[in-house]
Design an enzyme around this catalytic site. Structure first.
Site, PDB file in Angstrom:
ATOM      1  N   GLU A 127      -6.101   8.179   3.538  1.00 21.06           N
ATOM      2  CA  GLU A 127      -7.402   7.109   3.856  1.00 21.06           C
ATOM      3  C   GLU A 127      -7.689   6.951   4.491  1.00 21.06           C
ATOM      4  O   GLU A 127      -9.173   6.739   4.926  1.00 21.06           O
ATOM      5  CB  GLU A 127      -6.030   5.687   3.110  1.00 21.06           C
ATOM      6  CG  GLU A 127      -5.970   5.537   1.335  1.00 21.06           C
ATOM      7  CD  GLU A 127      -4.538   5.826   1.298  1.00 21.06           C
ATOM      8  OE1 GLU A 127      -3.816   6.186   2.476  1.00 21.06           O
ATOM      9  OE2 GLU A 127      -4.066   5.419   0.532  1.00 21.06           O
ATOM     10  N   PHE A 181       6.044  -5.320  -3.305  1.00 20.81           N
ATOM     11  CA  PHE A 181       5.871  -4.198  -3.680  1.00 20.81           C
ATOM     12  C   PHE A 181       4.489  -3.886  -2.723  1.00 20.81           C
ATOM     13  O   PHE A 181       4.226  -4.005  -3.301  1.00 20.81           O
ATOM     14  CB  PHE A 181       6.346  -3.275  -4.188  1.00 20.81           C
ATOM     15  CG  PHE A 181       6.381  -2.389  -4.270  1.00 20.81           C
ATOM     16  CD1 PHE A 181       6.877  -1.478  -3.224  1.00 20.81           C
ATOM     17  CD2 PHE A 181       5.405  -1.313  -4.959  1.00 20.81           C
ATOM     18  CE1 PHE A 181       7.079   0.255  -3.625  1.00 20.81           C
ATOM     19  CE2 PHE A 181       5.081   0.178  -4.688  1.00 20.81           C
ATOM     20  CZ  PHE A 181       6.031   0.972  -3.901  1.00 20.81           C
ATOM     21  N   GLN A 182       4.648  -2.848  -2.195  1.00 24.57           N
ATOM     22  CA  GLN A 182       3.513  -2.526  -1.473  1.00 24.57           C
ATOM     23  C   GLN A 182       2.131  -4.038  -1.302  1.00 24.57           C
ATOM     24  O   GLN A 182       1.263  -3.297  -1.070  1.00 24.57           O
ATOM     25  CB  GLN A 182       2.704  -1.575  -2.351  1.00 24.57           C
ATOM     26  CG  GLN A 182       3.093  -0.229  -2.149  1.00 24.57           C
ATOM     27  CD  GLN A 182       2.321   1.167  -2.909  1.00 24.57           C
ATOM     28  OE1 GLN A 182       1.480   0.842  -3.680  1.00 24.57           O
ATOM     29  NE2 GLN A 182       2.909   1.994  -2.140  1.00 24.57           N
TER      30      GLN A 182
END
Lengths: 586, 198
Positions: free
Chosen positions: A75, A137-138
């Protein structure tokens, strides 16, 4: 950040909607994002998919003919590419990333875009709204993480907000002093169907003043100071390029006859060979512009922010001068250097007003001072750098030969360190938006991904990424992006087998205690070959010209590694904590 | 560096948006400047929020801070004032054992002297409230301590700028700059068929 995702079924729904005849229709939040891009004239997206942004990627599947998505390898690469794209195209760069690590990987690029005023809009996926704050999650608090490094950010939890929020995002990112904007969209909002009323571009936000009102009385006062000056000096920055005011700036300089020097990010706004272009400012800038800053009587700063690398020791900076500061950002006025006359406003508007009031003049004696200083610098630093007597090549001579071959027409993207300073010192620029570098943040690893974006932002021009052996290894994975999308980037590695700039400081200021600056590199040519990118490595002077020519002639991307002197230093140099007048030639 | 520091009250008019408190707070913390007091409340204009922030800094620093605050997209306007340019108050609550007050007349007299008002009276404790300047509310703490002060809390400062004409007119100025309705429609709107091909 790919991960094991349970595929959710609602993603399918977005595709099934057929258009009515102008009547409001149901679309998903994801489709609304892409519609916004089209309305804003976006053609290229840099991104990386993952769990929380999957609905948007699903919608993107149907937009592939309108939106070119570049799948990066990390990213950070996406946002640097978007920065490069923005800087060469003059448009806003666009990024997709998923939640959690995807979003946090953007932070370096956001900070870089923030400090270098680059317009970028980042869309990050976020966990479902009902999971916010549950350590899902994340999940990460990307809004709060990115607040100090964004011009604006916003979390969308309801799809109906998307058209308006994205319109604001593009407006805020690109207007006034540009900067990065991050929009975090929860997965439920991406999936949500809503009645789409169309997209309206934004050109007004109540609380936001992109351009301060131009005050005529200050322009008149500034013109008066300039007309009375005996040794006026113009220093300009990236504001001239961001304001698309190159022509206005040139007219101002030419009519007023005032010598002008650039910050690192202002380079290429005025051609390098312009008779009034006297060089670069700053720690490794030219001798004359630094020393004579402390001798001018009126200092006219245009679209620059008096960074500490430009001013050196602040209490000994231009104390004798009356300072006129033209800037679009009112917070920059008096921030570092006290201004005699502030000229708030967009320099595209203020410069012509000022040009009208200044007298047509020349300052032959004053200009001669810059020429004399340049002669001194040439003897002490430039000639030894460009025509070294050493067996090993210098970075400067590589740039010199490159100049001959490109004739100043290429886009030069640089990383951070010695090679950056040498390139910015010696590259000859002919047209604006040719110098892409990480100026404010000094982000190693910037050049390779930024060059991908720079090329896509202005595909007709040759794009050369000049990178050191250290910085190249920070984002080397983007060779994969170059390979997959066939981006024609010429990679020129200036390899001195050291983290050169840190080594230089250790030599000069730390008694040559070389602490962890000795860096071992892989066989870059082999690495490139693994990615299907042709290349070669040279270490002999007699091969330089032909190797550079081969790189430029090659169809498609190419990697040229040039082995250069290991312990060369960049001079002149204003040591940290010293005044610009104390610049060292050796 | 310490010289020239004095108390400044910063007044910020903002949109009422989530996250703005953080955006403003980090302008101070990034520069390692301590916020003495911070209050957020509605303002005289509906929908416009008002922050009142107290810091000890030199005027030069405060001026720069205020410009950085005003630069935030959702901030309309920020002002800074010295203490004599404002009318200000802080509210304080004191919890003391009721029997102490009932037994000792002196305490009641003291409270009256400070203009304190009983908010709650229970068998075991009484809560008093005063409003005033820092010195006054602080003084009452010292005075009450010997009588078994159980709890003390003081609010952030709220302040009115003496010279201010309020924000109604200023907001009109802001809204005057709103451009007309020349807004570009989505050029792909008529071509939805192509977009939703499946």
């Amino acid at each position: 950040m790919s991960e094991g995702i349970t595929i959710s079924k609602p993603a399918q729904e977005a595709k099934t909607k057929k258009a009515g005849n102008g009547a409001p229709q149901q679309i998903s939040g994801s489709v609304a994002v892409l519609e916004a891009f089209l309305a804003e004239g976006v053609d290229t997206i840099f991104g990386y998919p993952g769990g929380a942004i999957m609905p948007i990627y699903d919608a993107l599947y149907d937009y592939q003919d309108k939106l070119n998505h570049i799948l990066v390898r990390h990213e950070q690469g996406a946002i640097h590419a978007a920065q490069g794209y923005a800087r060469t195209s003059g448009k806003t760069g666009v990024v997709f990333a998923t939640s959690g690590p995807g979003a946090t990987n953007l932070v370096t690029g956001l900070a870089d875009a923030m400090i270098d005023s680059t317009p970028v809009v980042c869309i990050t996926g976020q966990v479902f709204a009902h999971l916010l704050g549950t350590d899902a999650f994340q999940e990460t608090d990307v809004i709060n993480i990115t607040t100090p490094v964004t011009k604006w950010n916003y979390q969308v939890t309801d799809a109906t907000e998307i058209p308006e929020v994205l319109a604001r995002a593009f407006y805020i990112a690109s207007s006034g002093r540009p900067g990065p904007v991050l929009i975090d969209i929860t997965k439920n909002a991406q999936l949500q169907q809503f009645k789409y009323e169309g997209y309206k571009r934004c050109n007004y936000v109540r609380s936001y003043r992109p351009k301060p009102i131009v005050r005529k009385e200050y322009i008149e006062e500034a013109a008066k100071l300039i007309n009375q000056a005996e040794r006026p000096f113009v220093i300009w920055g990236q504001g001239v390029i961001l304001g698309k005011a190159e022509k206005e700036f040139r007219q101002f300089v030419e009519k007023s006859g005032i010598p002008a020097a650039s910050t690192i990010l202002g380079l290429s706004a005025l051609p390098s060979d312009h008779p009034l272009h006297v060089g670069m400012l700053g720690m490794h800038g030219n001798y004359g512009p630094n020393v004579l800053t402390n001798e001018c009587d009126v200092l006219i700063a245009v679209g620059m922010r008096f960074d500490d690398r430009v001013t050196g020791r602040l209490d000994k900076y231009a104390r004798q001068a009356k300072v006129i500061h033209l800037d679009i950002d009112p917070a920059e006025i008096d921030k570092n250097v006290k201004t005699t006359v502030p000229v708030w406003g967009d320099c595209k508007e203020t410069l012509p007003l000022l040009t009208e009031l200044v007298q047509q003049k020349v300052y032959p004696q004053w200009l001669q001072r810059f020429k004399d200083a340049m002669k001194q610098e040439e003897e002490a630093c430039i000639l030894p750098e460009l025509n070294p007597a050493t067996e090993q090549m210098s970075m400067g001579e590589v740039i010199k030969v490159l100049n001959e071959l490109t004739d100043g027409n290429a886009i030069i993207v640089t990383d951070v360190g010695q090679h950056q300073m040498v390139a910015c010192r010696y590259v000859k620029f002919k047209q604006s938006k040719s110098n892409i570098t990480s100026g404010g943040l000094g982000t190693m690893g910037f050049a390779l991904p930024a060059a991908i974006g720079a090329k896509l932002g202005d595909p007709k021009r040759t794009t050369i990424a000049i990178i050191g052996d250290g910085g190249f290894q920070m984002t080397i994975q983007e060779l994969g992006t170059i390979m997959q999308f066939g981006v024609d980037v010429k990679i020129l590695i200036l390899n001195n087998s050291f983290l050169g700039m840190v080594r230089q400081w250790q030599q000069l200021f730390h008694d040559k205690r070389y602490s962890f600056v000795n860096i071992t590199s892989p066989d870059f040519v082999q690495v490139a070959k693994g990615y299907g990118i042709a290349g070669q490595s040279i270490s002999r002077r007699e091969d330089l010209k032909s190797a550079l020519q081969a790189m430029l002639n090659h169809k498609g991307s190419y990697l040229l590694e040039v082995m250069v002197g290991k312990e060369n230093n960049v001079f002149p140099m204003v040591p940290q904590g010293c005044s610009v007048a104390e610049i060292r030639l050796k | 560096m310490e010289t020239g520091k004095q108390e400044f009250t910063v007044t910020v008019y903002t949109e009422n948006h989530i996250g703005l408190l953080n955006r403003i707070a980090i302008i101070f913390s990034r520069r390692k400047i301590n916020v003495e007091s911070l209050n957020t409340s509605p303002s005289e204009v509906e929908g416009i929020h008002r922050f009142t922030i107290v810091i000890n800094e030199s005027e030069d620093v405060v001026r720069k801070l205020v410009r950085q605050i005003e630069k935030q997209v959702e901030v309309l306007k920020a002002y800074y004032n010295t203490t004599d340019e404002i009318v200000w108050q802080e509210l304080a609550l004191y919890k003391v054992p009721t029997d102490e007050i009932a037994e000792k007349v002196k305490v009641e007299r003291l409270l009256r002297e400070f203009g304190a008002r009983a908010v709650v009276i229970r068998k075991d404790y009484t809560v008093f409230e005063t409003t005033g300047h820092r010195e006054e509310t602080d003084k009452l703490v010292q005075v009450l301590e010997p009588y078994g002060l159980i709890e003390f809390v003081r609010s952030a400062r709220v302040a009115i700028i003496k010279a201010s004409k309020g924000f109604h007119e200023k907001l009109k100025e802001f809204e005057k700059m709103a451009p007309g309705a020349e807004i570009k429609e989505n050029e792909y709107l008529g071509k939805q068929g192509e977009v939703f091909s499946m």
